[in-house]
Design a protein around this motif. Structure first.
Motif, PDB file in Angstrom:
ATOM      1  N   LYS A   1       0.851  -1.191   0.000  1.00 43.77           N
ATOM      2  CA  LYS A   1       0.000   0.000   0.000  1.00 43.77           C
ATOM      3  C   LYS A   1       0.884   1.238   0.000  1.00 43.77           C
ATOM      4  CE  LYS A   1      -0.454   0.355   5.009  1.00 43.77           C
ATOM      5  NZ  LYS A   1      -1.306   0.295   6.202  1.00 43.77           N
ATOM      6  N   SER A   2       0.299   2.371  -0.300  1.00 41.86           N
ATOM      7  CA  SER A   2       1.032   3.635  -0.318  1.00 41.86           C
ATOM      8  C   SER A   2       0.040   4.786  -0.308  1.00 41.86           C
ATOM      9  CB  SER A   2       1.911   3.719  -1.570  1.00 41.86           C
ATOM     10  OG  SER A   2       2.483   5.016  -1.664  1.00 41.86           O
ATOM     11  N   SER A   3       0.441   5.896   0.293  1.00 44.47           N
ATOM     12  CA  SER A   3      -0.357   7.125   0.217  1.00 44.47           C
ATOM     13  C   SER A   3       0.455   8.240  -0.422  1.00 44.47           C
ATOM     14  CB  SER A   3      -0.810   7.558   1.621  1.00 44.47           C
ATOM     15  OG  SER A   3      -1.833   6.716   2.098  1.00 44.47           O
ATOM     16  N   ALA A   4       1.426   7.844  -1.258  1.00 45.16           N
ATOM     17  CA  ALA A   4       2.378   8.824  -1.791  1.00 45.16           C
ATOM     18  C   ALA A   4       1.900   9.454  -3.089  1.00 45.16           C
ATOM     19  CB  ALA A   4       3.748   8.170  -1.969  1.00 45.16           C
ATOM     20  N   GLY A   5       0.872  10.276  -2.997  1.00 46.67           N
ATOM     21  CA  GLY A   5       0.445  11.030  -4.176  1.00 46.67           C
ATOM     22  C   GLY A   5      -0.682  10.362  -4.941  1.00 46.67           C
ATOM     23  N   TYR A   6      -0.953  10.885  -6.128  1.00 46.75           N
ATOM     24  CA  TYR A   6      -2.082  10.391  -6.915  1.00 46.75           C
ATOM     25  C   TYR A   6      -1.883   8.918  -7.286  1.00 46.75           C
ATOM     26  CZ  TYR A   6      -2.747  15.438  -7.432  1.00 46.75           C
ATOM     27  OH  TYR A   6      -2.889  16.773  -7.191  1.00 46.75           O
ATOM     28  N   ASP A   7      -2.983   8.209  -7.366  1.00 49.20           N
ATOM     29  CA  ASP A   7      -2.958   6.768  -7.621  1.00 49.20           C
ATOM     30  C   ASP A   7      -2.807   6.519  -9.126  1.00 49.20           C
ATOM     31  OD1 ASP A   7      -3.368   4.060  -7.744  1.00 49.20           O
ATOM     32  OD2 ASP A   7      -5.088   4.063  -6.377  1.00 49.20           O
ATOM     33  N   LEU A   8      -1.581   6.651  -9.600  1.00 46.65           N
ATOM     34  CA  LEU A   8      -1.332   6.492 -11.038  1.00 46.65           C
ATOM     35  C   LEU A   8      -1.642   5.064 -11.496  1.00 46.65           C
ATOM     36  CD1 LEU A   8       2.024   8.476 -11.486  1.00 46.65           C
ATOM     37  CD2 LEU A   8      -0.323   9.280 -11.819  1.00 46.65           C
ATOM     38  N   THR A   9      -1.496   4.111 -10.582  1.00 43.56           N
ATOM     39  CA  THR A   9      -1.809   2.722 -10.952  1.00 43.56           C
ATOM     40  C   THR A   9      -3.266   2.608 -11.354  1.00 43.56           C
ATOM     41  OG1 THR A   9      -0.189   2.021  -9.316  1.00 43.56           O
ATOM     42  CG2 THR A   9      -1.667   0.320 -10.178  1.00 43.56           C
ATOM     43  N   ARG A  10      -4.144   3.090 -10.481  1.00 41.25           N
ATOM     44  CA  ARG A  10      -5.575   2.994 -10.754  1.00 41.25           C
ATOM     45  C   ARG A  10      -5.993   3.925 -11.904  1.00 41.25           C
ATOM     46  NH1 ARG A  10      -4.411  -0.921  -7.680  1.00 41.25           N
ATOM     47  NH2 ARG A  10      -3.268   0.649  -6.538  1.00 41.25           N
ATOM     48  N   LEU A  11      -5.213   4.986 -12.139  1.00 46.55           N
ATOM     49  CA  LEU A  11      -5.517   5.833 -13.301  1.00 46.55           C
ATOM     50  C   LEU A  11      -5.313   5.035 -14.590  1.00 46.55           C
ATOM     51  CD1 LEU A  11      -6.198   8.677 -14.388  1.00 46.55           C
ATOM     52  CD2 LEU A  11      -3.747   9.176 -14.396  1.00 46.55           C
ATOM     53  N   MET A  12      -4.275   4.195 -14.591  1.00 53.80           N
ATOM     54  CA  MET A  12      -3.968   3.410 -15.796  1.00 53.80           C
ATOM     55  C   MET A  12      -4.860   2.171 -15.916  1.00 53.80           C
ATOM     56  SD  MET A  12      -1.678   4.902 -17.588  1.00 53.80           S
ATOM     57  CE  MET A  12      -0.730   6.428 -17.352  1.00 53.80           C
ATOM     58  N   VAL A  13      -5.171   1.527 -14.780  1.00 53.43           N
ATOM     59  CA  VAL A  13      -6.038   0.343 -14.828  1.00 53.43           C
ATOM     60  C   VAL A  13      -7.406   0.780 -15.364  1.00 53.43           C
ATOM     61  CG1 VAL A  13      -7.248  -1.420 -13.480  1.00 53.43           C
ATOM     62  CG2 VAL A  13      -4.869  -0.848 -12.929  1.00 53.43           C
ATOM     63  N   GLY A  14      -7.834   0.165 -16.453  1.00 53.83           N
ATOM     64  CA  GLY A  14      -9.132   0.525 -17.024  1.00 53.83           C
ATOM     65  C   GLY A  14      -9.073   1.677 -18.009  1.00 53.83           C
ATOM     66  N   SER A  15      -7.873   2.171 -18.325  1.00 54.59           N
ATOM     67  CA  SER A  15      -7.786   3.308 -19.253  1.00 54.59           C
ATOM     68  C   SER A  15      -7.701   2.844 -20.706  1.00 54.59           C
ATOM     69  CB  SER A  15      -6.611   4.212 -18.888  1.00 54.59           C
ATOM     70  OG  SER A  15      -5.387   3.545 -19.076  1.00 54.59           O
ATOM     71  N   GLU A  16      -7.725   1.530 -20.908  1.00 54.22           N
ATOM     72  CA  GLU A  16      -7.920   0.956 -22.251  1.00 54.22           C
ATOM     73  C   GLU A  16      -6.904   1.446 -23.268  1.00 54.22           C
ATOM     74  OE1 GLU A  16     -12.058   1.391 -23.356  1.00 54.22           O
ATOM     75  OE2 GLU A  16     -12.779   0.517 -21.478  1.00 54.22           O
ATOM     76  N   GLY A  17      -5.675   1.646 -22.832  1.00 50.18           N
ATOM     77  CA  GLY A  17      -4.638   2.056 -23.771  1.00 50.18           C
ATOM     78  C   GLY A  17      -4.722   3.502 -24.210  1.00 50.18           C
TER      79      GLY A  17
END
Lengths: 468, 468
Positions: A193-209
């Motif tokens: 886990k991490s609270s270090a800034g915006y969740d870039l992982t979840r921004l990319m998951v589901g972004s369909e390329g």
């Protein structure tokens, strides 16, 4: 601020791009009609829109080279996994470069103590699980198709196990991504886990390329359960089956899978998989845990099913019996298609709050009857997510129009019940038209602003989700 | 593209803003020195930077009015929950309006069948759990402090239960957010999952008020477990305790909580909470499940602890004994402070992959010894997350400098082990300096680009995470 609209590149531009790709990639840059069409294929009624060239990179560096080349020439990039998308995600409406990651199949590192694994995007879920089995570990997300981990990440896939193990959103720890400018980032560290800034992982998951090209994925793993048991159980109505599902989940039974097949789908499965299941609504459930834990879950579920009028329990404690049951479930799509030989099926995947599920399915079944369709229903009902697969003759425009209108009504119905137009297939091209009704104009504008910020030239998988 | 740097507004601007706020909000717009300072307070060495005015809205519409007013005058907005932030999130380095959500305390709807609840941001976790108890439901995230749900969402909080139930990232279904332009959006529907476009929910969770003002939160709930058991168990070394943790998690024991206290922290807890725990490294564990399931978990954990040299088991099956144990754990911060009367503590919260945890804590303990600090350690070790609380005399610049350098080394050490600078407290002002080392320049630039896209004027909680 909408994403920059993009135009199809000029023929000379494409020729220059192909020359450069062939110089670097040799026969890994392919322009044959067959390969291009295969990369623009859809499992739906969406038209095939082939890319101009397909390239098969082997490394992150090669992916970055391709993205930089595309940026230089302002040519679209369309990421490609196994092509099992159901919403035209891999289509190339503006042409461009299909980046086929199927040769990036390395399982880079298994960290058994941390219960995680780092893989390349072309690894498929079956390949991964075969590799992990000897270590007593498994990756639970199972969308049915033997999809690539890259594709599953890009579409926020889920499937039968999500009720217990979550979706790709919950199981991706970190990503390596080539951004539209060719820079390579890690979205997060490998810590749980991490609270270090915006969740870039979840921004990319589901972004369909549409925001970048995924080149590495760190996934959570789980220990293979000590005991697994599966069962089927029939009900008089979809409502009764849904009530049993709600009760089981409310009571806290940690169901690993709970799938509903309506009587039409059961008939299809019986025909296709040579089974003799009672042709009534049916729940297919699976329990994971210790021996004692599974026995207790089974007992509790059985009591709940009894209360809801469930009967005809059939248990599958042996692996081969379970495999047969789940194979039948996974073949549901093909079984459904077989109900109308030569017909085409389109799969909806709305998801509603569990409390509205029975009502939503009932209304949909009434609609099927009134519209006069053959349309089996199968659902990941523990999540409130279900598929309707209306069958049609795709050469009959009246029938296609009828089905299209029906599909729209399914979405409207789900949205009216606080649900979503897509629980797991993603937006692609097929569902863009529903996003405004689902999210509202302001939220959709926010998505477009994010897209524009990350991909100002609009080159990453244009024509999907929010692009002009 | 960096976020627009912001300057402190002119005095006349602030006067105009205060006049407008007082006209609309009357005595809910406060400018007294005491209230302003209380809203800029920090629990750390960060200086108090009070806002110019504090306003207490009651509704989403009032929040939107405040944000629009701020946008019109180009004045910062700083969201405020209960003020339990540990990294200066609520400070106002550029002045502006502190939006205190503590009067937005409505629990709007409990959907028991769907296991979710919709709340206003000022609801605290204890208030929520008291409200839910009669319905047999609970909200598991427990950061220790009785924080507000809005603040916990904004910082992606977690705490003791995260090993089993996840963090705020995993437990927020949807948000209502006032965007910097004053528009109100819902980030998602109430269905359990969705693949409909970018994950705006996760974009907002952990964004620390820098992308918008959260006005409603839909949370996942869980049934109160049928059986709960807790125990403490002592170990010869931190390494042994960490090994027991790894084994328990690898074996698949669904631990609800597993907390490590080092011998210094145990001594502090004994003194503060009048307990007589053996002054050795200690694990405090909790099991949730059915009666039989908990009994089995306990048996399995005990066997693992035995293998790792654990001893002095003390069980707490009764609620009042458990409450006493967990109260002692929750008082760990105050207990630690009491080790140095008049001293100040600063809490680190790095998180590393579980396999590196023992090594990371061991190296940190060696560092504590070499540096000559009193610094108890307590950790959510199932997640690889631990706190070090060095105590210092904040009026002694040499000691402050020594502690600051020590805190930097903890982060460096965690980053070198694929960890993060913050597992749960967030970035705020205190950890901005570590983000480049953690994420790299390109990923940080991506965060800044997202910030700029969502908040082009840079008015939402400026000076936090990525702002200029």
């Amino acid at each position: 601020m909408p994403a920059t609209p993009i135009a199809r590149p000029a023929a000379e531009t494409i020729q220059a791009v192909v020359r450069e790709l062939q110089a670097q990639f040799g026969n890994r840059a392919v322009t044959s009609q067959a390969v291009r069409e295969q990369h623009g294929h859809t499992l739906t009624w969406l038209p095939n829109q082939p890319p101009d060239v397909v390239v098969f990179p082997h490394t992150t560096e090669e992916c970055a080279d391709i993205v930089k080349l595309a940026a230089r020439h302002r040519v679209p990039i369309i990421p490609f996994g196994t092509g099992s998308s159901l919403e035209g995600h891999v289509n190339a409406p503006y042409g461009g470069i299909s980046v086929d990651t199927s040769q990036m199949k390395a399982i880079i590192a298994v960290h058994a103590e941390d219960l995680d694994v780092v893989v390349e995007p072309g690894v498929t879920r079956k390949q991964l699980n075969e590799y992990l089995r000897d270590q007593g570990l498994f990756f639970p997300i199972d969308p049915g198709a033997d999809a690539s981990i890259g594709g599953m990440t890009a579409t926020r896939a889920s499937g039968t196990n999500a009720v217990r193990y979550g979706t790709m959103k919950d199981n991706v720890i970190a990503l390596e991504v080539v951004l539209p400018n060719g820079e390579v980032i890690d979205t997060a560290r490998r810590s749980k886990k991490s609270s270090a800034g915006y969740d870039l992982t979840r921004l990319m998951v589901g972004s369909e390329g549409t925001l970048g090209l995924i080149t590495k994925i760190t996934l959570k793993l789980h220990g293979i359960p000590e005991a697994i048991s599966a069962a089927v159980c029939s009900f008089a109505s979809v409502k009764d089956a849904a009530d049993a599902t709600i009760l089981a989940i409310q009571t806290g039974i940690p169901l690993a899978r709970i799938e509903l097949l309506d009587e039409v789908q059961v008939r299809a499965v019986n025909l296709y998989s040579k089974l003799t299941l009672p042709e009534q609504p049916l729940l297919l459930v699976e329990f994971h845990g210790t021996d004692a834990g599974v026995a207790e879950q089974v007992e509790r579920f059985r009591a709940i099913a009894d209360d809801c009028g469930g009967g005809n329990f059939q248990w599958a404690d042996k692996a081969e019996d379970r495999t047969k049951l789940w194979q039948a479930r996974h073949d549901a799509y093909w079984a459904a298609l077989a109900l109308k030989p030569g017909g085409k099926g389109v799969s909806s995947d709305v998801c509603v709050p569990l409390s509205r599920l029975a009502e939503c399915i009932d209304a949909t079944k009434k609609d099927i009857e009134e519209t006069g369709l053959i349309a089996p229903i199968v659902g990941h009902v523990g999540d409130g997510n279900f598929h309707v697969l209306p069958l049609m003759d795709e050469n009959d425009p009246a029938e296609v129009a009828k089905v299209e209108a029906f599909m729209g009504r399914i979405v409207e119905r789900a949205l009216a019940m606080e649900g979503t137009c897509t629980g797991e297939h993603g937006v692609g091209q097929g569902k863009m038209k529903y996003l405004k009704a689902e999210h509202g104009a302001a939220a959709l504008a926010l998505m477009a602003a994010v897209k524009h910020a990350v991909d100002p030239e609009g080159l990453m998988n244009p024509g999907k989700i929010v692009a002009g």
